[in-house]
Design a protein around this motif. Structure first.
Motif, PDB file in Angstrom:
ATOM      1  N   PRO A 134       0.825  -1.217   0.000  1.00 56.01           N
ATOM      2  CA  PRO A 134       0.000   0.000   0.000  1.00 56.01           C
ATOM      3  C   PRO A 134       0.857   1.264   0.000  1.00 56.01           C
ATOM      4  O   PRO A 134       2.068   1.236   0.267  1.00 56.01           O
ATOM      5  CB  PRO A 134      -0.795  -0.116   1.315  1.00 56.01           C
ATOM      6  N   ASP A 135       0.207   2.374  -0.307  1.00 55.77           N
ATOM      7  CA  ASP A 135       0.831   3.674  -0.105  1.00 55.77           C
ATOM      8  C   ASP A 135       0.824   3.998   1.390  1.00 55.77           C
ATOM      9  O   ASP A 135       0.052   3.415   2.157  1.00 55.77           O
ATOM     10  CB  ASP A 135       0.079   4.748  -0.894  1.00 55.77           C
ATOM     11  N   PRO A 136       1.640   4.955   1.840  1.00 56.21           N
ATOM     12  CA  PRO A 136       1.680   5.279   3.268  1.00 56.21           C
ATOM     13  C   PRO A 136       0.355   5.886   3.744  1.00 56.21           C
ATOM     14  O   PRO A 136      -0.417   6.444   2.948  1.00 56.21           O
ATOM     15  CB  PRO A 136       2.815   6.305   3.374  1.00 56.21           C
ATOM     16  N   PRO A 137       0.074   5.779   5.051  1.00 61.35           N
ATOM     17  CA  PRO A 137      -1.106   6.476   5.610  1.00 61.35           C
ATOM     18  C   PRO A 137      -1.040   7.976   5.336  1.00 61.35           C
ATOM     19  O   PRO A 137       0.041   8.547   5.184  1.00 61.35           O
ATOM     20  CB  PRO A 137      -1.011   6.168   7.109  1.00 61.35           C
ATOM     21  N   GLU A 138      -2.222   8.590   5.292  1.00 61.63           N
ATOM     22  CA  GLU A 138      -2.315  10.007   4.941  1.00 61.63           C
ATOM     23  C   GLU A 138      -2.885  10.819   6.101  1.00 61.63           C
ATOM     24  O   GLU A 138      -3.466  10.280   7.031  1.00 61.63           O
ATOM     25  CB  GLU A 138      -3.214  10.169   3.704  1.00 61.63           C
ATOM     26  N   ARG A 139      -2.695  12.125   6.010  1.00 66.69           N
ATOM     27  CA  ARG A 139      -3.242  13.105   6.966  1.00 66.69           C
ATOM     28  C   ARG A 139      -2.952  12.697   8.418  1.00 66.69           C
ATOM     29  O   ARG A 139      -3.834  12.639   9.265  1.00 66.69           O
ATOM     30  CB  ARG A 139      -4.743  13.280   6.742  1.00 66.69           C
ATOM     31  N   VAL A 140      -1.686  12.415   8.676  1.00 66.30           N
ATOM     32  CA  VAL A 140      -1.259  12.049  10.027  1.00 66.30           C
ATOM     33  C   VAL A 140      -1.194  13.313  10.887  1.00 66.30           C
ATOM     34  O   VAL A 140      -0.617  14.326  10.484  1.00 66.30           O
ATOM     35  CB  VAL A 140       0.111  11.349   9.992  1.00 66.30           C
ATOM     36  N   THR A 141      -1.801  13.248  12.075  1.00 63.36           N
ATOM     37  CA  THR A 141      -1.764  14.367  13.014  1.00 63.36           C
ATOM     38  C   THR A 141      -1.377  13.845  14.386  1.00 63.36           C
ATOM     39  O   THR A 141      -1.669  12.698  14.744  1.00 63.36           O
ATOM     40  CB  THR A 141      -3.117  15.092  13.103  1.00 63.36           C
TER      41      THR A 141
END
Length: 361
Positions: free
Chosen positions: A204-211
């Motif tokens: 998969p692509d990396p996780p997004e919108r990490v906060t």
């Protein structure tokens, strides 16, 4: 009969004009010549006979003397990239141009490096390729994908020229896929074949919108949240698990947490007041490999606001003193003469001197 003769002569003249024009045009239109780097190159000036004398120019400049001339032929030894250019030959003695050649110096391609990956499982996968060494001349690639003894449709990527996309013909197949990529240019070609199973290329692509945010009144905690990659088509049917890593900037060693079916996590062992760097990776819960790391985010745990500083030092104010009244400005005041130290001493001893004088009378 005369009319037929005139017509025939006109046709002959027209044909001669057409041939002359074609020859002239062929002399004006440059042709490409590709040669291997480091080789000796011979360029022929059109179709001139071997006993014809010609002169050559490259990019409008006379050819240097070290190059060999053999009648209408120009011989270049051990050509390199600096020999690339537009070569023109002219028939002596009138200097009429007879041919124009664009010389391209390069090398044949070697086997391309090919990688394939599915970041949209189970929809399909893509393959990308590149050459380890440049060829210096135009090189194209031919791609063929085989599965279960039949060719699959290959779609070119609209953005990346060295990438193609292939749809999975079926899911959970154990039959290997075979991808053949051939590099071709004017000096040669080379190919490589890559074989793999469907499950081995899922990434998969990396996780997004990490906060990452601090938690009020919790000086050792950080709340981390993220979203699954938008390219993953069916998160419900093909769930992902996540790998969280974090560390304070003052240290090099990472701490890790593996998570399933969750897009948030609370860090509970952070150092109070220290800035942290946080990243995540994703993976299908059953097959494939971990994604690359997400873009790093920075956060610092909650810090208590400092109390306002108050002064405890007592300040002694001077007692109020009376000031002399301001003299009137109507007339200058008469100043009293100063009394010196000698005058004060005489004044102090005057009664004593008077008594001593009375005793002697």
């Amino acid at each position: 009969m005369m009319a037929n003769l005139v017509t025939s002569l006109c046709c002959v003249v027209l044909a001669a004009v057409v041939v002359a024009y074609a020859q002239r045009r062929s002399q004006l239109v440059a042709r490409n010549q590709y040669e291997r780097r480091g080789s000796d190159v011979t360029m022929q000036c059109g179709s001139l006979e071997s006993d014809v004398s010609v002169s050559w120019k490259v990019n409008g400049t006379d050819i240097e003397a070290q190059h060999q001339l053999n009648g209408p032929k120009l011989i270049l030894t051990q050509v390199d990239l600096e020999h690339n250019g537009l070569y023109s030959c002219f028939q002596n003695p009138h200097g009429e141009r007879r041919d124009t050649i664009i010389l391209h110096v390069g090398i044949p391609p070697q086997e391309p490096k090919v990688t394939c990956r599915s970041n949209t499982y189970p929809k399909g996968f893509y393959c990308s390729w590149h050459l380890v060494y440049p060829t210096f001349i135009p090189t194209t690639f031919e791609v063929d994908v085989q599965h279960n003894q039949r060719s699959l449709e290959v779609q070119k990527d609209p953005v990346h020229k060295n990438r193609c996309h292939v749809q999975f013909p079926e899911v959970f197949s154990i039959t290997p896929y075979k991808v053949n990529v051939t590099a071709v240019n004017a000096l040669g070609k080379a190919y490589v074949t890559l074989s793999f199973e469907e499950s081995s290329i899922v990434k998969p692509d990396p996780p997004e919108r990490v906060t990452a945010t601090p938690i009020r009144f919790k000086p050792r905690k950080l709340e981390v949240s993220w979203h699954s990659p938008a390219t993953w088509p069916d998160i419900d049917a093909f769930p992902l698990k996540y790998f969280l890593r974090y560390r304070p900037l003052i240290q090099e060693r990472w701490q890790h947490v593996e998570l399933s079916d969750s897009t948030s996590h609370t860090i509970t062992d952070a150092y109070a007041g220290k800035e942290y760097i946080i990243q995540l990776a994703a993976k299908d819960t059953e097959i494939g490999t971990w994604s690359d790391w997400s873009v790093a985010v920075h956060a610092t745990p909650w810090i208590e606001d400092p109390l306002p500083i108050t002064s405890t030092t007592e300040v002694d104010f001077p007692n109020e003193t009376k000031t002399s009244p301001i003299p009137s400005s109507k007339a200058p005041q008469k100043a009293e003469p100063p009394v010196g130290r000698a005058a004060r001493v005489v004044t102090f001893f005057s009664p004593l001197l008077l008594g001593m004088m009375l005793l002697f009378i």
